[in-house]
Design an enzyme around this catalytic site. Structure first.
Site: not given
Ligand SMILES: [Zn+2]
Length: 272
Positions: A2-3, A91, A110
């Site tokens: 994500p930016e 998750h 992750r």
């Protein structure tokens, strides 16, 4: 990853569901993301009323009286609002149950994100925020600033833009796209930027980011509904990832080079 535009879109998307709601319960399913979560995190958040949610760099800060919950999405994190009746998904590491029919879920395959509580604003009290540069969409980030701060700097302009001590939230994609729009080659040495270059570049950065945020608004449902879709925006990039494809302006092939170990894409005809 994500930016800045994704993070901004998430903040705007979840905001209406959080403001003026109380945290009724907090479920912590995973004790360690990038770092260990505070042991008493859940307890500290119960009965807190949310007054504000904001973004600084790529940090999301949810706050109220004497409480700040700081979240960073790491490489693969998402923050979504969904209905309380929805089952926990794989998750999902952290869930805030709100005084409404909604919950806020942090999901991160992750586990490279961060979640932490503080009583004071992290912006003034946490060392992670100490050396952050300007927000690219702020008025202070302008041609004069970029010109002044780039004097005597011998690094490639692309690496310079990606340095969060200079300006925050410009990752590989947006650095490449902004440099194309400004017609500046990514390996140009920072100190060689002219005032006109700085003017073009700061304007391009703002334009590219605002455009991505605007587009993000239309895919916001991925973040706030329960349809199971995740992942980040798909843009039509002008140069990023377009190695050997024709430039949209001159039709010459887009080149790929490494700058500071990062893939960089540009058109050698259009960018000087
Ligand atoms: Zn071209």
């Amino acid at each position: 990853m994500p930016e800045l535009p994704e993070v901004e879109t998430i903040v705007n998307g979840v905001k209406p569901y959080l403001i003026n709601k109380k945290i009724i319960k907090c479920n912590v399913f995973t004790k360690k993301l990038r770092w260990n979560l505070q042991n008493d995190l859940a307890k500290k958040l119960i009965n807190k009323k949310i007054n504000k949610i904001e973004r600084r760099a790529k940090y999301i800060i949810i706050s109220g009286e004497n409480f700040f919950l700081t979240i960073h999405l790491g490489m693969t994190g998402t923050l979504r609002v969904s209905n309380k009746k929805e089952k926990k998904e794989k998750h999902d590491h952290f869930i805030l149950q709100l005084s409404s029919k909604y919950i806020l879920k942090y999901n991160d395959p992750r586990k490279f994100g961060m979640i932490f509580f503080s009583e004071e604003s992290p912006i003034s009290s946490n060392k992670l925020f100490n050396n952050l540069g300007l927000e690219p969409l702020s008025k202070k980030f302008n041609a004069e600033y970029l010109y002044k701060i780039s004097r005597n700097r011998n690094v490639a302009i692309k690496s310079f833009l990606m340095n969060s001590n200079i300006v925050v939230g410009i990752g590989n994609i947006y650095a490449s796209e902004s440099l194309f729009l400004a017609e500046i080659k990514p390996n140009k040495i920072s100190k060689k930027l002219t005032k006109a270059n700085c003017f073009a570049l700061t304007n391009s950065i703002k334009k590219v980011l605002k455009n991505a945020i605007k587009k993000g608004g239309s895919t916001i449902n991925d973040y706030i509904t329960v349809d199971g879709k995740k992942g980040y925006f798909q843009y039509d990039f002008k140069v990023y990832g377009r190695t050997s494809l024709p430039c949209h302006i001159c039709r010459n092939k887009i080149l790929q080079i490494k700058i500071n170990q990062r893939s960089s894409f540009y058109c050698k005809t259009c960018q000087k």
